[in-house]
Design a protein around this motif. Structure first.
Motif, PDB file in Angstrom:
ATOM      1  N   GLU A   1      41.691  -2.815 -25.597  1.00 25.14           N
ATOM      2  CA  GLU A   1      42.257  -4.083 -25.118  1.00 25.14           C
ATOM      3  C   GLU A   1      43.380  -4.535 -26.050  1.00 25.14           C
ATOM      4  OE1 GLU A   1      41.308  -8.725 -24.105  1.00 25.14           O
ATOM      5  OE2 GLU A   1      39.867  -7.606 -25.296  1.00 25.14           O
ATOM      6  N   ALA A   2      43.153  -4.396 -27.351  1.00 22.39           N
ATOM      7  CA  ALA A   2      44.202  -4.751 -28.310  1.00 22.39           C
ATOM      8  C   ALA A   2      45.419  -3.852 -28.150  1.00 22.39           C
ATOM      9  CB  ALA A   2      43.653  -4.666 -29.734  1.00 22.39           C
TER      10      ALA A   2
ATOM     11  N   TRP B   1      46.455  -2.357 -25.293  1.00 23.87           N
ATOM     12  CA  TRP B   1      47.250  -2.716 -24.113  1.00 23.87           C
ATOM     13  C   TRP B   1      47.912  -4.075 -24.271  1.00 23.87           C
ATOM     14  CZ3 TRP B   1      46.150  -7.017 -21.356  1.00 23.87           C
ATOM     15  CH2 TRP B   1      44.838  -7.409 -21.098  1.00 23.87           C
ATOM     16  N   ALA B   2      47.269  -5.008 -24.950  1.00 21.80           N
ATOM     17  CA  ALA B   2      47.894  -6.318 -25.149  1.00 21.80           C
ATOM     18  C   ALA B   2      49.145  -6.193 -26.017  1.00 21.80           C
ATOM     19  CB  ALA B   2      46.895  -7.284 -25.783  1.00 21.80           C
ATOM     20  N   THR B   3      49.050  -5.387 -27.060  1.00 22.56           N
ATOM     21  CA  THR B   3      50.205  -5.173 -27.930  1.00 22.56           C
ATOM     22  C   THR B   3      51.316  -4.427 -27.193  1.00 22.56           C
ATOM     23  OG1 THR B   3      48.749  -5.138 -29.860  1.00 22.56           O
ATOM     24  CG2 THR B   3      50.937  -4.161 -30.124  1.00 22.56           C
TER      25      THR B   3
ATOM     26  N   SER C   1      40.472   0.784 -20.934  1.00 24.51           N
ATOM     27  CA  SER C   1      39.744  -0.373 -21.446  1.00 24.51           C
ATOM     28  C   SER C   1      38.861  -1.000 -20.372  1.00 24.51           C
ATOM     29  CB  SER C   1      40.731  -1.407 -21.994  1.00 24.51           C
ATOM     30  OG  SER C   1      40.061  -2.545 -22.470  1.00 24.51           O
TER      31      SER C   1
ATOM     32  N   GLY D   1      39.174  -7.489 -28.856  1.00 22.82           N
ATOM     33  CA  GLY D   1      40.586  -7.383 -28.494  1.00 22.82           C
ATOM     34  C   GLY D   1      41.431  -8.477 -29.122  1.00 22.82           C
ATOM     35  N   ALA D   2      40.932  -9.704 -29.094  1.00 26.68           N
ATOM     36  CA  ALA D   2      41.691 -10.832 -29.648  1.00 26.68           C
ATOM     37  C   ALA D   2      41.866 -10.697 -31.157  1.00 26.68           C
ATOM     38  CB  ALA D   2      40.981 -12.140 -29.311  1.00 26.68           C
TER      39      ALA D   2
ATOM     40  N   THR E   1      44.264  -7.809 -31.952  1.00 24.44           N
ATOM     41  CA  THR E   1      45.638  -8.107 -31.558  1.00 24.44           C
ATOM     42  C   THR E   1      46.296  -9.061 -32.552  1.00 24.44           C
ATOM     43  OG1 THR E   1      45.088  -7.769 -29.229  1.00 24.44           O
ATOM     44  CG2 THR E   1      47.101  -8.991 -29.693  1.00 24.44           C
TER      45      THR E   1
ATOM     46  N   TYR F   1      46.795  -7.250 -35.967  1.00 24.21           N
ATOM     47  CA  TYR F   1      47.954  -6.354 -35.913  1.00 24.21           C
ATOM     48  C   TYR F   1      49.255  -7.157 -35.993  1.00 24.21           C
ATOM     49  CZ  TYR F   1      51.482  -3.137 -34.173  1.00 24.21           C
ATOM     50  OH  TYR F   1      52.618  -2.386 -34.040  1.00 24.21           O
ATOM     51  N   SER F   2      49.319  -8.236 -35.251  1.00 21.84           N
ATOM     52  CA  SER F   2      50.516  -9.060 -35.246  1.00 21.84           C
ATOM     53  C   SER F   2      50.795  -9.657 -36.626  1.00 21.84           C
ATOM     54  CB  SER F   2      50.382 -10.168 -34.196  1.00 21.84           C
ATOM     55  OG  SER F   2      51.569 -10.896 -34.089  1.00 21.84           O
TER      56      SER F   2
END
Length: 104
Positions: A13-14, A16-18, A42, A66-67, A70, A73-74
């Motif tokens: 999830e992380a 694909w969000a990134t 995912s 995922g949150a 994400t 990473y950011s």
């Protein structure tokens, strides 16, 4: 095994969000492809995990992983400011995810 699949799905999830953010509205090919593949994997993993785990618990864990990844990473790549409060709150999400595993 369901928990392993769920954790891997949360990691994806992380991814694909990134990738969604890096695709710039699907105008960049590679991030767009990564988004699509990671999204399907995912969601597929989440669906498989939900066969054996309660829906609410599985979804909360999936979103939490995922949150946290994400945002982490950011922050690590300079896309988001790091603060002690953010780190503390992310730790709270991790603690809640672990708690859901322990009571489930």
């Amino acid at each position: 095994m369901s928990w392993v699949i769920l954790i891997l799905s949360g990691v994806l999830e992380a991814v694909w969000a990134t990738a969604l953010g890096k695709s710039e509205g699907f105008s960049k090919l590679l991030p767009s492809v990564i988004f699509g593949v990671a999204l399907l994997a995912s969601m597929g993993g989440l669906a498989v995990a939900m066969r054996a785990l309660p829906i609410g618990t599985a979804y909360a864990v999936w979103v939490g992983i995922g949150a946290v990844l994400t945002v982490t990473y950011s922050m690590a790549t300079g896309g988001e400011a790091v603060s002690a409060l953010k780190v503390l709150l992310l730790g709270g999400i991790v603690a809640c995810v672990v708690g859901l595993k322990m009571v489930g």
